[in-house]
Design a protein around this motif. Structure first.
Motif, mmCIF file in Angstrom:
data_model
loop_
_atom_site.group_PDB
_atom_site.id
_atom_site.type_symbol
_atom_site.label_atom_id
_atom_site.label_comp_id
_atom_site.label_asym_id
_atom_site.label_seq_id
_atom_site.Cartn_x
_atom_site.Cartn_y
_atom_site.Cartn_z
ATOM 1 N N UNK A 1 0.845 -1.267 0.043
ATOM 2 C CA UNK A 1 -0.024 0.122 -0.031
ATOM 3 C C UNK A 1 0.952 1.334 0.072
ATOM 4 N N UNK A 2 0.962 2.174 0.944
ATOM 5 C CA UNK A 2 1.530 3.453 0.932
ATOM 6 C C UNK A 2 2.961 2.740 1.387
ATOM 7 N N UNK A 3 2.982 2.081 2.438
ATOM 8 C CA UNK A 3 4.251 1.296 2.663
ATOM 9 C C UNK A 3 4.245 -0.155 2.368
ATOM 10 N N UNK A 4 5.491 -1.005 2.692
ATOM 11 C CA UNK A 4 5.614 -2.050 2.114
ATOM 12 C C UNK A 4 4.538 -2.801 3.022
ATOM 13 N N UNK A 5 4.382 -2.644 4.477
ATOM 14 C CA UNK A 5 3.530 -3.316 5.223
ATOM 15 C C UNK A 5 2.470 -2.441 6.124
ATOM 16 N N UNK A 6 1.421 -2.710 5.994
ATOM 17 C CA UNK A 6 0.371 -2.091 6.952
ATOM 18 C C UNK A 6 -0.435 -3.044 7.729
ATOM 19 N N UNK A 7 -0.027 -3.318 8.925
ATOM 20 C CA UNK A 7 -0.540 -4.350 9.977
ATOM 21 C C UNK A 7 -1.673 -3.641 10.534
ATOM 22 N N UNK A 8 -2.657 -4.390 10.711
ATOM 23 C CA UNK A 8 -3.906 -3.920 11.184
ATOM 24 C C UNK A 8 -4.496 -5.011 12.301
ATOM 25 N N UNK A 9 -4.818 -4.619 13.337
ATOM 26 C CA UNK A 9 -5.712 -5.480 14.295
ATOM 27 C C UNK A 9 -7.034 -4.693 14.777
ATOM 28 N N UNK A 10 -8.165 -5.167 14.477
ATOM 29 C CA UNK A 10 -9.297 -4.596 14.645
ATOM 30 C C UNK A 10 -10.298 -5.569 15.477
ATOM 31 N N UNK A 11 -10.855 -4.846 16.462
ATOM 32 C CA UNK A 11 -11.778 -5.808 17.516
ATOM 33 C C UNK A 11 -12.977 -4.932 17.862
ATOM 34 N N UNK A 12 -14.211 -5.738 18.083
ATOM 35 C CA UNK A 12 -15.217 -5.268 18.614
ATOM 36 C C UNK A 12 -15.149 -4.641 19.985
ATOM 37 N N UNK A 13 -15.635 -3.531 20.433
ATOM 38 C CA UNK A 13 -15.602 -2.701 21.661
ATOM 39 C C UNK A 13 -14.300 -2.149 21.741
ATOM 40 N N UNK A 14 -14.154 -1.667 22.885
ATOM 41 C CA UNK A 14 -13.143 -0.657 23.301
ATOM 42 C C UNK A 14 -11.901 -1.742 23.991
ATOM 43 N N UNK A 15 -10.823 -2.083 23.188
ATOM 44 C CA UNK A 15 -9.730 -2.890 23.691
ATOM 45 C C UNK A 15 -8.468 -2.321 23.252
ATOM 46 N N UNK A 16 -7.988 -1.263 23.351
ATOM 47 C CA UNK A 16 -6.808 -0.622 23.056
ATOM 48 C C UNK A 16 -5.722 -1.433 23.395
ATOM 49 N N UNK A 17 -5.714 -1.874 24.630
ATOM 50 C CA UNK A 17 -4.619 -2.619 25.354
ATOM 51 C C UNK A 17 -4.276 -4.009 24.608
ATOM 52 N N UNK A 18 -5.563 -4.615 24.625
ATOM 53 C CA UNK A 18 -5.275 -5.992 24.240
ATOM 54 C C UNK A 18 -4.954 -6.091 22.671
#
Lengths: 363, 363
Positions: free
Chosen positions: B118-135
Motif C-alpha cells: 500500500x503506501x508502505x511495504x506493510x500495513x499491519x492492522x488489528x481490529x476488534x469489537x468494543x474498546x480494547x486498545x490494550x489487548x
C-alpha cells in the motif's frame, strides 16, 4: 357537550356510508340571503339581530329536511364546539368568532346547514359526498323556495338577491367542489392547473376555504361571479372545469405510476410507516400522510374499503375533533403527541400494502 | 467469487458473536512498516514490488494467527471484491485503487489484516469489537515482533520506523476507535466535542476514515502524532479522551431522554416505520436510520439481542455488500430500491418497539 349527538350521529361526510369519489371528495352550494326591513347583520342593532335569529330559526325548524336536526346558537356553544362545527364544514370561520344572536341549524344527516346572522342574514348550505352539483342545486333550490314562502327576501329586480358584500349580489350563490389532487401535486402541475382555473374566473382554495393552504393535496374550486349570469350557467361552467381538472388528475396519476412508480411506492410506504410509528404529528403532516394513504386506495395498494377510514380521519385529526376524542382541552403544543397516538391506533390494523396495486385487480 | 469464503465466514465484526459496546463499536491499531533494501512502494520498480509482495506474503502466511486466513492479491480481485473488503475495513481506499503487485492477508476471524505494497511495504492492522486498545496493542506488538524475525524493517535509531509519508515516521502507529454518538449528534454537541478532541492532537473522522462524513452518527477518533512519543503514551492519551467522550455521550443520552423523550421516541418510531416500509433508501439515509435503531437498543426500546442485526446491516447496506447479496452488478441509480428491499426484509420480524424502554428493565 351540546353538540355530542351531532358528532356521534351518522353523517354522510364523516361515516363513510356514502363513499366519496376518488377525486371529488364533496360538492357544496351555498346561497346568501337577506331579509327585507332589517339592516345586514354587521350593521344591525342587537335587538334586530335577535329578532332575525328567532324568526329565521322558527321558519327553518319547520322545514321537513330539518326534522331531527340540531338548532344551535353560538352563545350556548364553547369555543371547542364551534371549532368542531367548523372542522365539519358546518359553520364558517366568521360565525365561529361571533357570539351575539347568531346560530346555525344543521339537518340530521348534516348535509344541510343554515347559518343565521353570519355576514348575511341567512347562509344556506348543502354539502354531499362526491360530485353532485345538479342534485345539490335542485335540493337547495327547493329549500330556498320553501324558506321564501315564510321569509321576505331582499331582492332587486335589477341586481337579484341583495347581500352584505357586493361580491355575492345577484345569485348569492357559491358552488364548490373539494378535490383530492395528489397526482397533480406530486408531478408539480398544480400551479398550471390553478392558472387555468383562474383564467375562466373560478377560484382555487385549500381545505378550509379562503386563506387556507392546500395541505393534504385537497383543493376547493368555486365560482367567483354571482352577478350577470344565471345559476345554471355558473354551474355549467364549474362542471366543465371540474371535468377538465378530473381528466388532468387522472392523466397525472397514470403518468406518475408509469414513470415514477418506485418513487410513489416509496412515498406511500413511508407514509404508512410514519402513521403507524410516529409519536409527534402536526396537523399539516398528518393531512399530507393521509392524502398519500387515500392515493394508495386509488392505485389499488389498499382496499377500496379503506377510503372511508382515511376520509373520516381527514376531519378527526383536526384540533377540535382531537380534543373532543381526548375528552379534555389539549394545549396546542400538546396536540402532536395526541394526534400521533390517534393515528397509530387507527392504522394499527391496516391491511398490508399491496405494492403491485393488486387490490384493484381483485375488484 | 474469490472472497466468498471470507464474506461467509464468521467474523467478529460482522456476525455479532462478540457484541460491540453501546458507544464504542470497534477499536483498531495499524502499524506502518517498511523493508530495508527496497524503495517505498510508490517509488519501487514493478520487479521490486513483486519481490516484496511474494517475500512478505510468504512470511505472513507462516504466522500462526494467519492459519485459515485468506491470501488475496489485488490483480486477482474484481472491483466489487475490493469494494467489499474496503467496506469491511480490511483494505484501504488506496489499496482498492491500485492493481500491480499488492495484496492483503486476512486472518480467519478477520481481526487481523496485513496489506502489502500500500503506501508502505506493510500495513499491519488489528481490529476488534468494543474498546480494547490494550489487548489489541499487545496482540499487534507480538505480531510485529514475529514478522521482524523474518523481515528486515527499515528503522532509524534517531527517528524510529521509517515510512513513505513523514506523518507516520516514528512509531508508525495509528490507533483508533469507532464510536456511535447519537446522543451528542441529536443534541447538537458534536462540534464542541470535535474541537475538544482536536485540541489534544487527536483526529475525528467519519465511518470510512479520512474524508468521509459522519453518516449514521459514527465517528472515528485516532492519534495524529507518531514521532517523539512512545506507543504507550499515545495509547494512554487516546484512552483518556475516549473515556471523556464516552462520558459526554452518556450524559447527552440521559439528558435527551429526560428533556426530549417525546422527540426521540418519535424519531425512533419513524426510523422503524421507514425501514419497514420504504422502497427507496440511499446509503446515507439507511445508515442514519440504522443509527436510530441502534440507539433504540441503547435506551431499551428494542432488546439487546437486536444490536447484532443493526451492526451487521451497517456493513451490509454498503454498495459492495448490496451487490454481493443481489448476486449481480447493480448500477448506482438502481441501488436504492435494492437497499430498501433488503432492509424491509431484514426488519420484517423486528420485535415491537417498547417506547417505555422496558426491554432494559427486564434484563
Amino acid at each position: 357537550m351540546r353538540i355530542t349527538p351531532l358528532i356521534e350521529a351518522k353523517a354522510e361526510l364523516t361515516d363513510g356510508t356514502t363513499p366519496a369519489g376518488s377525486i371529488v371528495l364533496s360538492t357544496r352550494i351555498r346561497l346568501a340571503r337577506n331579509l327585507t326591513g332589517a339592516p345586514f347583520p354587521g350593521w344591525a342593532k342587537e335587538a334586530q339581530r335577535r329578532d332575525i335569529l328567532s324568526k329565521s330559526l322558527e321558519v327553518i325548524e319547520a322545514l321537513p329536511i330539518m326534522e331531527g336536526g340540531s338548532r344551535l346558537t353560538m352563545d350556548e356553544l364553547s369555543p371547542l364546539e364551534k371549532q368542531i362545527l367548523h372542522e365539519r364544514h358546518l359553520i364558517s370561520r366568521e360565525l365561529m368568532s361571533s357570539r351575539q344572536s347568531c346560530g346555525v341549524y344543521v339537518s340530521g344527516d348534516q348535509s344541510c346547514a343554515i347559518m343565521v346572522n353570519e355576514e348575511d342574514h341567512l347562509r344556506i348550505q348543502m354539502l354531499r359526498s362526491g360530485l353532485k352539483l345538479k342534485q345539490i342545486f335542485n335540493g337547495i333550490n327547493g329549500l330556498d323556495d320553501s324558506l321564501e314562502l315564510n321569509l321576505d327576501y331582499a331582492f332587486s329586480p335589477q341586481y337579484g338577491y341583495l347581500t352584505a358584500c357586493p361580491t355575492n349580489v345577484g345569485t348569492g350563490m357559491r358552488a364548490s367542489a373539494m378535490l383530492h389532487l395528489p397526482g397533480l401535486v406530486l408531478s408539480n402541475h398544480m400551479e398550471k392547473v390553478i392558472r387555468m382555473v383562474n383564467q375562466v374566473g373560478l377560484a382555487v382554495r385549500g381545505l378550509f376555504g379562503e386563506g387556507s393552504d392546500a395541505t393534504g393535496s385537497v383543493f376547493q374550486i368555486s365560482n367567483q361571479q354571482t352577478l350577470g349570469e344565471s345559476e345554471k350557467d355558473i354551474l355549467g361552467r364549474l362542471q366543465n372545469i371540474l371535468q377538465a381538472v378530473i381528466t388532468q388528475e387522472d392523466n397525472a396519476r397514470k403518468k406518475l405510476m408509469e414513470e415514477a412508480g418506485a418513487k410513489i411506492r416509496d412515498k406511500i410506504g413511508r407514509a404508512c410507516g410514519i402513521l403507524q410509528n410516529a409519536h409527534l404529528l402536526s396537523s399539516e403532516e398528518a393531512l399530507n400522510l393521509l392524502s398519500l394513504m387515500r392515493f394508495a386506495v386509488d392505485v389499488g395498494m389498499l382496499p377500496e374499503g379503506e377510503r372511508a377510514r382515511v376520509d373520516r380521519l381527514f376531519i378527526e385529526v383536526q384540533p377540535g375533533h382531537l380534543q373532543y376524542a381526548a375528552g379534555s382541552t389539549i394545549e396546542p403544543n400538546e396536540r402532536d403527541p395526541w394526534r400521533a397516538r390517534l393515528l397509530r391506533e387507527q392504522f394499527d390494523d391496516l391491511p398490508p400494502l399491496n405494492f403491485d396495486g393488486s387490490y384493484n385487480k381483485s375488484e
